[in-house]
Design an enzyme around this catalytic site. Structure first.
Site, PDB file in Angstrom:
ATOM      1  N   CYS A 118       0.819  -1.219   0.000  1.00 27.11           N
ATOM      2  CA  CYS A 118       0.000   0.000   0.000  1.00 27.11           C
ATOM      3  C   CYS A 118       0.850   1.266   0.000  1.00 27.11           C
ATOM      4  CB  CYS A 118      -0.934   0.008   1.204  1.00 27.11           C
ATOM      5  SG  CYS A 118      -1.952  -1.455   1.337  1.00 27.11           S
ATOM      6  N   HIS A 258      -2.645   7.006   4.102  1.00 25.66           N
ATOM      7  CA  HIS A 258      -3.193   5.775   3.537  1.00 25.66           C
ATOM      8  C   HIS A 258      -4.456   5.408   4.313  1.00 25.66           C
ATOM      9  CE1 HIS A 258      -3.777   1.844   2.079  1.00 25.66           C
ATOM     10  NE2 HIS A 258      -3.290   1.214   3.133  1.00 25.66           N
ATOM     11  N   ASN A 288     -10.028   0.119   1.819  1.00 27.47           N
ATOM     12  CA  ASN A 288      -8.582   0.223   1.602  1.00 27.47           C
ATOM     13  C   ASN A 288      -8.285  -0.111   0.134  1.00 27.47           C
ATOM     14  OD1 ASN A 288      -5.826  -0.201   1.441  1.00 27.47           O
ATOM     15  ND2 ASN A 288      -5.686  -1.402   3.311  1.00 27.47           N
TER      16      ASN A 288
HETATM   17  O1  UT7 Z   1      -2.914  -1.518   4.121  1.00 24.08           O
HETATM   18  C1  UT7 Z   1      -2.469  -2.435   5.084  1.00 24.08           C
HETATM   19  C2  UT7 Z   1      -3.477  -3.510   5.208  1.00 24.08           C
HETATM   20  N1  UT7 Z   1      -3.945  -3.942   6.468  1.00 24.08           N
HETATM   21  C3  UT7 Z   1      -4.236  -3.209   7.550  1.00 24.08           C
HETATM   22  O2  UT7 Z   1      -3.994  -2.047   7.646  1.00 24.08           O
HETATM   23  C4  UT7 Z   1      -4.919  -3.947   8.687  1.00 24.08           C
HETATM   24  C5  UT7 Z   1      -4.707  -3.276  10.008  1.00 24.08           C
HETATM   25  N2  UT7 Z   1      -5.557  -3.923  11.029  1.00 24.08           N
HETATM   26  C6  UT7 Z   1      -6.843  -3.593  11.201  1.00 24.08           C
HETATM   27  O3  UT7 Z   1      -7.365  -2.717  10.564  1.00 24.08           O
HETATM   28  C7  UT7 Z   1      -7.604  -4.335  12.297  1.00 24.08           C
HETATM   29  O4  UT7 Z   1      -6.713  -5.149  13.022  1.00 24.08           O
HETATM   30  C8  UT7 Z   1      -8.749  -5.226  11.716  1.00 24.08           C
HETATM   31  C9  UT7 Z   1      -9.877  -4.339  11.208  1.00 24.08           C
HETATM   32  C10 UT7 Z   1      -8.254  -6.133  10.627  1.00 24.08           C
HETATM   33  C11 UT7 Z   1      -9.342  -6.095  12.840  1.00 24.08           C
HETATM   34  O5  UT7 Z   1      -9.791  -5.263  13.888  1.00 24.08           O
HETATM   35  P1  UT7 Z   1      -9.368  -5.572  15.390  1.00 24.08           P
HETATM   36  O6  UT7 Z   1     -10.058  -4.581  16.227  1.00 24.08           O
HETATM   37  O7  UT7 Z   1      -7.875  -5.635  15.447  1.00 24.08           O
HETATM   38  O8  UT7 Z   1     -10.036  -6.983  15.629  1.00 24.08           O
HETATM   39  P2  UT7 Z   1      -9.366  -8.393  15.978  1.00 24.08           P
HETATM   40  O9  UT7 Z   1      -8.672  -8.961  14.783  1.00 24.08           O
HETATM   41  O10 UT7 Z   1      -8.598  -8.263  17.250  1.00 24.08           O
HETATM   42  O11 UT7 Z   1     -10.665  -9.234  16.251  1.00 24.08           O
HETATM   43  C12 UT7 Z   1     -11.579  -8.913  17.316  1.00 24.08           C
HETATM   44  C13 UT7 Z   1     -12.800  -9.823  17.169  1.00 24.08           C
HETATM   45  C14 UT7 Z   1     -12.429 -11.291  16.944  1.00 24.08           C
HETATM   46  O12 UT7 Z   1     -13.391 -12.075  17.606  1.00 24.08           O
HETATM   47  P3  UT7 Z   1     -13.075 -12.759  19.037  1.00 24.08           P
HETATM   48  O13 UT7 Z   1     -11.891 -13.628  18.801  1.00 24.08           O
HETATM   49  O14 UT7 Z   1     -12.785 -11.593  19.955  1.00 24.08           O
HETATM   50  O15 UT7 Z   1     -14.333 -13.479  19.350  1.00 24.08           O
HETATM   51  C15 UT7 Z   1     -12.573 -11.466  15.456  1.00 24.08           C
HETATM   52  O16 UT7 Z   1     -12.850 -12.805  15.100  1.00 24.08           O
HETATM   53  O17 UT7 Z   1     -13.550  -9.418  16.006  1.00 24.08           O
HETATM   54  C16 UT7 Z   1     -13.760 -10.562  15.177  1.00 24.08           C
HETATM   55  N3  UT7 Z   1     -13.842 -10.127  13.787  1.00 24.08           N
HETATM   56  C17 UT7 Z   1     -14.994  -9.776  13.205  1.00 24.08           C
HETATM   57  N4  UT7 Z   1     -16.253  -9.732  13.667  1.00 24.08           N
HETATM   58  C18 UT7 Z   1     -17.222  -9.319  12.816  1.00 24.08           C
HETATM   59  C19 UT7 Z   1     -12.832 -10.000  12.891  1.00 24.08           C
HETATM   60  N5  UT7 Z   1     -13.330  -9.569  11.719  1.00 24.08           N
HETATM   61  C20 UT7 Z   1     -14.657  -9.442  11.883  1.00 24.08           C
HETATM   62  C21 UT7 Z   1     -15.704  -9.017  11.034  1.00 24.08           C
HETATM   63  N6  UT7 Z   1     -16.962  -8.981  11.536  1.00 24.08           N
HETATM   64  N7  UT7 Z   1     -15.501  -8.661   9.751  1.00 24.08           N
END
Ligand code: UT7
Length: 333
Positions: A118, A258, A288
């Site tokens: 990115c 970004h 994104n």
């Molecule tokens: O350009 C570079 C590309 N990538 C990035 O910049 C990604 C950077 N990271 C992020 O933006 C965030 O880490 C995410 C949006 C990907 C995830 O958000 P988070 O607040 O870090 O969530 P997490 O991965 O810690 O997950 C928290 C909970 C989990 O459930 P449990 O284990 O607590 O029960 C996930 O399974 O949220 C769950 N979860 C979702 N729930 C509903 C993960 N994705 C989803 C979803 N819908 N789409």
């Protein structure tokens, strides 16, 4: 050839092209276990664009480029360097820049792709600035484009809610310092390559029935680790380039970050002491778009008349690699 032209890169014009297909968070609720509430509050994304029918990475790049060239009054055959920043080429070979060159008729350009996740547009701008500073190019077309929807696993809610397709293009010419890039820097840390990658489709794991069955042609991502990294380097690299040109965050008129997650943008801005009014945000409408995030945001800001000539604008991005980079420029206007 002189080693210094005495000029720097100025962004003379901008253009963008977005696919017509749109996917809302409510559409995604039908596909994976998620909700509009979760996606909006955790990422800031409401909807994203998706290529349909004949749209491709190179067709979007071409459309965005034609707008930017037209606005700059530069004919395709006057372009002497064409850089396409992308991680989602039309095909493995040849480079997307060759395809865009042919579509545009930019027959006198040297062309190549920049692959920097990115951060691609920021890497491309830094490279373009070096060509301008050395006098090696006069009319540069830089495209930031990514079409991630074909390589997203639509069964993986951790990634499929985040990304969208789009292209932004800029025409870059030699300008005086008061109207161009003051400082820019590229960074990378290949030790963190495993945080965001596509396992198969290259020469170490060429496509076969096993790579397809095991869903190895899709993006794999460790979101939380990238999140922490992103907040840190967005602020740090912005401060670094500001320092390189003797400026402070308070001197910035605008920051164009970004667009990966609104919470990353807000945290980075808080660290920099910037108000969100100074920050361009379009993640709600596009998700994104990887290398396209920054140039599309620039083009929208230009259309809305946000920038005044001479405004101090910061650009900053991070992505797969891991890579990151930042740039400080005076807006050409
Ligand atoms: O350009 C570079 C590309 N990538 C990035 O910049 C990604 C950077 N990271 C992020 O933006 C965030 O880490 C995410 C949006 C990907 C995830 O958000 P988070 O607040 O870090 O969530 P997490 O991965 O810690 O997950 C928290 C909970 C989990 O459930 P449990 O284990 O607590 O029960 C996930 O399974 O949220 C769950 N979860 C979702 N729930 C509903 C993960 N994705 C989803 C979803 N819908 N789409």
């Amino acid at each position: 050839m002189s080693l210094s032209s005495g000029k720097v890169a100025g962004i003379i014009s901008t253009g963008r092209a977005l696919p017509v297909g749109k996917i809302t968070n409510f559409d995604l609720e039908e596909i994976v276990e998620t909700s509009d509430e979760w996606i909006s509050s955790r990422t800031g994304v409401k909807e994203r664009r998706m290529m349909i029918r004949e749209e491709t990475n190179s067709s979007l790049s071409t459309a965005a480029s034609q707008i930017a060239l037209e606005r700059a009054g530069v004919k395709p055959e006057e372009v002497d360097l064409l850089i396409v920043a992308t991680v989602t080429p039309d095909q493995p070979l040849p480079s997307t820049s060759c395809l865009v060159q042919a579509h545009l008729g930019a027959s006198n350009a040297a062309v190549f792709d920049v692959v920097a996740g990115c951060t691609g547009f920021l890497y491309g701008l830094h490279v373009a600035d070096q060509f301008i500073r050395t006098g090696a190019a006069r009319n540069i077309l830089l495209v930031g484009v990514d079409t991630l929807t074909p390589v997203i696993d639509w069964q993986d809610r951790n990634t499929c809610v985040l990304f969208g397709d789009g292209a932004g293009a800029v025409v870059i010419q030699p300008v005086e310092k008061e109207r161009g890039v003051l400082a820019s820097k590229m960074f990378s840390d290949g030790n963190q390559a495993g945080l965001l990658y596509i396992p198969a489709g290259g020469t170490s794991a060429p496509a076969n029935h096993l790579t397809v069955e095991n869903r190895m042609h899709y993006v794999k991502m460790n979101g939380p680790e990238i999140f922490k990294f992103a907040v840190k380097v967005m602020a740090e690299s912005t401060l670094k380039v500001l320092d390189m040109c003797g400026k402070k965050p308070a001197d910035l008129d605008f920051l164009v970050p970004h667009q990966a997650n609104i919470r990353i943008i807000e945290s980075a801005c808080k660290k920099l002491g910037l108000s969100m009014e100074q920050v361009l945000v379009n993640i709600d409408r596009y998700g994104n778009m990887s290398s396209a995030s920054v140039p599309v945001a620039l083009d929208e800001a230009v259309e809305e008349g946000k920038f005044k000539p001479g405004d101090l604008v910061g650009l900053v991005a991070f992505g797969a690699g891991l890579t990151w980079g930042a740039s400080i420029l005076h807006w050409y206007g």
